[in-house]
Design an enzyme around this catalytic site. Sequence first.
Site, PDB file in Angstrom:
ATOM      1  N   GLY A  28      44.159  46.451  45.189  1.00  0.00           N
ATOM      2  CA  GLY A  28      42.957  45.735  44.737  1.00  0.00           C
ATOM      3  C   GLY A  28      42.417  44.813  45.808  1.00  0.00           C
ATOM      4  O   GLY A  28      41.871  43.738  45.530  1.00  0.00           O
ATOM      5  N   LEU A  53      39.891  44.795  47.806  1.00  0.00           N
ATOM      6  CA  LEU A  53      38.459  44.534  48.037  1.00  0.00           C
ATOM      7  C   LEU A  53      37.870  43.551  47.028  1.00  0.00           C
ATOM      8  O   LEU A  53      36.675  43.293  47.034  1.00  0.00           O
ATOM      9  CB  LEU A  53      37.669  45.850  47.975  1.00  0.00           C
ATOM     10  CG  LEU A  53      37.971  46.863  49.078  1.00  0.00           C
ATOM     11  CD1 LEU A  53      37.085  48.088  48.940  1.00  0.00           C
ATOM     12  CD2 LEU A  53      37.776  46.240  50.460  1.00  0.00           C
ATOM     13  N   GLY A  54      38.697  42.995  46.162  1.00  0.00           N
ATOM     14  CA  GLY A  54      38.199  42.086  45.134  1.00  0.00           C
ATOM     15  C   GLY A  54      38.023  40.661  45.639  1.00  0.00           C
ATOM     16  O   GLY A  54      38.117  40.389  46.849  1.00  0.00           O
ATOM     17  N   ASP A 113      44.940  54.304  44.128  1.00  0.00           N
ATOM     18  CA  ASP A 113      44.784  54.037  42.692  1.00  0.00           C
ATOM     19  C   ASP A 113      46.159  53.664  42.154  1.00  0.00           C
ATOM     20  O   ASP A 113      47.070  54.497  42.124  1.00  0.00           O
ATOM     21  CB  ASP A 113      44.241  55.310  42.009  1.00  0.00           C
ATOM     22  CG  ASP A 113      44.055  55.119  40.511  1.00  0.00           C
ATOM     23  OD1 ASP A 113      44.523  54.093  39.965  1.00  0.00           O
ATOM     24  OD2 ASP A 113      43.452  56.002  39.886  1.00  0.00           O
ATOM     25  N   TYR A 121      43.142  41.049  28.088  1.00  0.00           N
ATOM     26  CA  TYR A 121      43.519  40.588  29.435  1.00  0.00           C
ATOM     27  C   TYR A 121      44.787  39.734  29.341  1.00  0.00           C
ATOM     28  O   TYR A 121      45.761  39.938  30.062  1.00  0.00           O
ATOM     29  CB  TYR A 121      42.372  39.782  30.023  1.00  0.00           C
ATOM     30  CG  TYR A 121      42.623  39.195  31.385  1.00  0.00           C
ATOM     31  CD1 TYR A 121      42.722  40.003  32.517  1.00  0.00           C
ATOM     32  CD2 TYR A 121      42.724  37.810  31.567  1.00  0.00           C
ATOM     33  CE1 TYR A 121      42.920  39.459  33.783  1.00  0.00           C
ATOM     34  CE2 TYR A 121      42.913  37.259  32.828  1.00  0.00           C
ATOM     35  CZ  TYR A 121      43.020  38.087  33.928  1.00  0.00           C
ATOM     36  OH  TYR A 121      43.207  37.540  35.182  1.00  0.00           O
TER      37      TYR A 121
HETATM   38  N1  LIG Z   1      39.705  35.629  40.355  1.00  0.00           N
HETATM   39  C1  LIG Z   1      40.273  34.840  39.455  1.00  0.00           C
HETATM   40  O1  LIG Z   1      39.681  33.819  39.074  1.00  0.00           O
HETATM   41  C2  LIG Z   1      41.651  35.138  38.919  1.00  0.00           C
HETATM   42  C3  LIG Z   1      42.297  34.194  38.105  1.00  0.00           C
HETATM   43  C4  LIG Z   1      43.554  34.480  37.589  1.00  0.00           C
HETATM   44  C5  LIG Z   1      44.181  35.678  37.911  1.00  0.00           C
HETATM   45  N2  LIG Z   1      43.541  36.590  38.700  1.00  0.00           N
HETATM   46  C6  LIG Z   1      44.213  37.856  38.979  1.00  0.00           C
HETATM   47  O2  LIG Z   1      44.231  38.127  40.383  1.00  0.00           O
HETATM   48  C7  LIG Z   1      44.118  39.538  40.601  1.00  0.00           C
HETATM   49  C8  LIG Z   1      42.953  39.816  41.542  1.00  0.00           C
HETATM   50  O3  LIG Z   1      41.794  39.229  40.986  1.00  0.00           O
HETATM   51  P1  LIG Z   1      40.366  39.358  41.676  1.00  0.00           P
HETATM   52  O4  LIG Z   1      39.577  38.188  41.198  1.00  0.00           O
HETATM   53  O5  LIG Z   1      40.475  39.623  43.115  1.00  0.00           O
HETATM   54  O6  LIG Z   1      39.795  40.646  40.900  1.00  0.00           O
HETATM   55  P2  LIG Z   1      38.543  41.565  41.278  1.00  0.00           P
HETATM   56  O7  LIG Z   1      38.056  42.182  40.019  1.00  0.00           O
HETATM   57  O8  LIG Z   1      37.599  40.831  42.137  1.00  0.00           O
HETATM   58  O9  LIG Z   1      39.248  42.687  42.169  1.00  0.00           O
HETATM   59  C9  LIG Z   1      40.131  43.638  41.613  1.00  0.00           C
HETATM   60  C10 LIG Z   1      40.155  44.830  42.524  1.00  0.00           C
HETATM   61  O10 LIG Z   1      41.013  45.816  41.938  1.00  0.00           O
HETATM   62  C11 LIG Z   1      40.437  47.076  42.186  1.00  0.00           C
HETATM   63  N3  LIG Z   1      40.953  48.055  41.212  1.00  0.00           N
HETATM   64  C12 LIG Z   1      40.572  48.233  39.928  1.00  0.00           C
HETATM   65  N4  LIG Z   1      41.279  49.243  39.388  1.00  0.00           N
HETATM   66  C13 LIG Z   1      42.128  49.689  40.342  1.00  0.00           C
HETATM   67  C14 LIG Z   1      43.103  50.706  40.398  1.00  0.00           C
HETATM   68  N5  LIG Z   1      43.338  51.501  39.339  1.00  0.00           N
HETATM   69  N6  LIG Z   1      43.810  50.893  41.538  1.00  0.00           N
HETATM   70  C15 LIG Z   1      43.557  50.099  42.620  1.00  0.00           C
HETATM   71  N7  LIG Z   1      42.627  49.136  42.645  1.00  0.00           N
HETATM   72  C16 LIG Z   1      41.922  48.928  41.518  1.00  0.00           C
HETATM   73  C17 LIG Z   1      38.927  46.867  42.072  1.00  0.00           C
HETATM   74  O11 LIG Z   1      38.207  47.891  42.774  1.00  0.00           O
HETATM   75  C18 LIG Z   1      38.760  45.483  42.704  1.00  0.00           C
HETATM   76  O12 LIG Z   1      38.443  45.574  44.085  1.00  0.00           O
HETATM   77  C19 LIG Z   1      43.966  40.171  39.218  1.00  0.00           C
HETATM   78  O13 LIG Z   1      45.231  40.608  38.778  1.00  0.00           O
HETATM   79  C20 LIG Z   1      43.504  39.034  38.350  1.00  0.00           C
HETATM   80  O14 LIG Z   1      43.874  39.213  37.008  1.00  0.00           O
HETATM   81  C21 LIG Z   1      42.295  36.349  39.215  1.00  0.00           C
END
Ligand SMILES: NC(=O)c1ccc[n+]([C@@H]2O[C@H](COP(=O)([O-])OP(=O)(O)OC[C@H]3O[C@@H](n4cnc5c(N)ncnc54)[C@H](O)[C@@H]3O)[C@@H](O)[C@H]2O)c1
Length: 321
Positions: free
Chosen positions: A8, A10-11, A53, A142
Amino acid sequence: MSSILVTGALGQIGSELVPALRARFGTNRVIATDLRVVPSSAAAAESPCDHLDCTEAQQLHEAVRRYNVGTIYHLAALLSASAEAAPQLAWCVNMGGLYNVLEVARAYGCGVFFPSSIGAFGPSTPKDATPQVTIQRPTSIYGVTKVSGELLCDYYASRFNVDTRGVRLPGLVSYVAAPGGGTTDYAVEMFIHAVRYGRYTCFIQAGTRLDMMYMPDALSAMIQVMEAKADRLRYRNAYNVTAMSVTPATIADAIRQHIPDFVVDYEVDPVRQAIADSWPRALDDSAAREDWSWAPQFDLQAMTKDMLSRLQDRLAAVRSR
Ligand SMILES: NC(=O)c1ccc[n+]([C@@H]2O[C@H](COP(=O)([O-])OP(=O)(O)OC[C@H]3O[C@@H](n4cnc5c(N)ncnc54)[C@H](O)[C@@H]3O)[C@@H](O)[C@H]2O)c1
């Protein structure tokens, strides 16, 4: 030397965690992977990037073997609002992905970082000074995947000796990549709209108080917990971490210290408001402070100053092109 695999990547978090890990451990030791196609600019030979994936176990096994992976930062997941719109998919990605990661870690002896969330708590959890160990009965899918994920990490640590570590992240504020469909996205949007338009329509009520953190602190937490001495860690599911407890109104006030005419309207989204109302207002992160010296650097004022100046620089750069 073993490498670090990020799923993940690119998130919102991965876009900043990958460069931070590369700066610390070397560019070619950090493998960025995502379901989305990695942009060609980022896929230079010296910056290893791959399509992966996490719901496909075989892809994980191949990547761990090919890159001699010793540590997995497992970020891939659907966030709270996206998960509520597609609960079955959320279970498949959030739980199926984590299970695959833990299985591959068991097979190859990898360490695993798991990002849990304030979403792992629910309405029956104490809302203030939320303890490290307390009632966890979340009402969103979630949250269900996050608390189940925490338990699975605990299980793999005690049953199979997998080195699992995690933090319960609050809402994250950052300027590099857009947030990915979470309930606290409003905080990021508020800063961006303040700089671009001077006005923002917020989907969460003005007085809703939640934990937040600026991305540099979140990156430190994620790297620090993985570097902590194993015998110092009392918890293998996830540690409470926080930096501030704020409302949309207090963020808007902090922005007005720099942009006095900033206006916020409220058009509440009932789905995301219900999720926010089910979460704690302020976590107690003393266990993380005691066990691995967690200490955030940015409070609301410091974060606001830095966020606004970074966004203003980016906007000026775009306009001068
Ligand atoms: N951003 C926040 O505020 C926050 C807060 C608490 C926890 N988190 C956790 O941190 C982690 C990352 O969060 P984020 O904000 O970067 O999320 P995001 O949604 O920005 O990024 C998630 C990434 O996962 C990728 N993805 C989705 N399905 C996939 C799959 N099957 N295989 C591989 N990649 C896949 C997406 O393409 C995306 O790039 C998550 O587990 C989230 O629950 C985030």
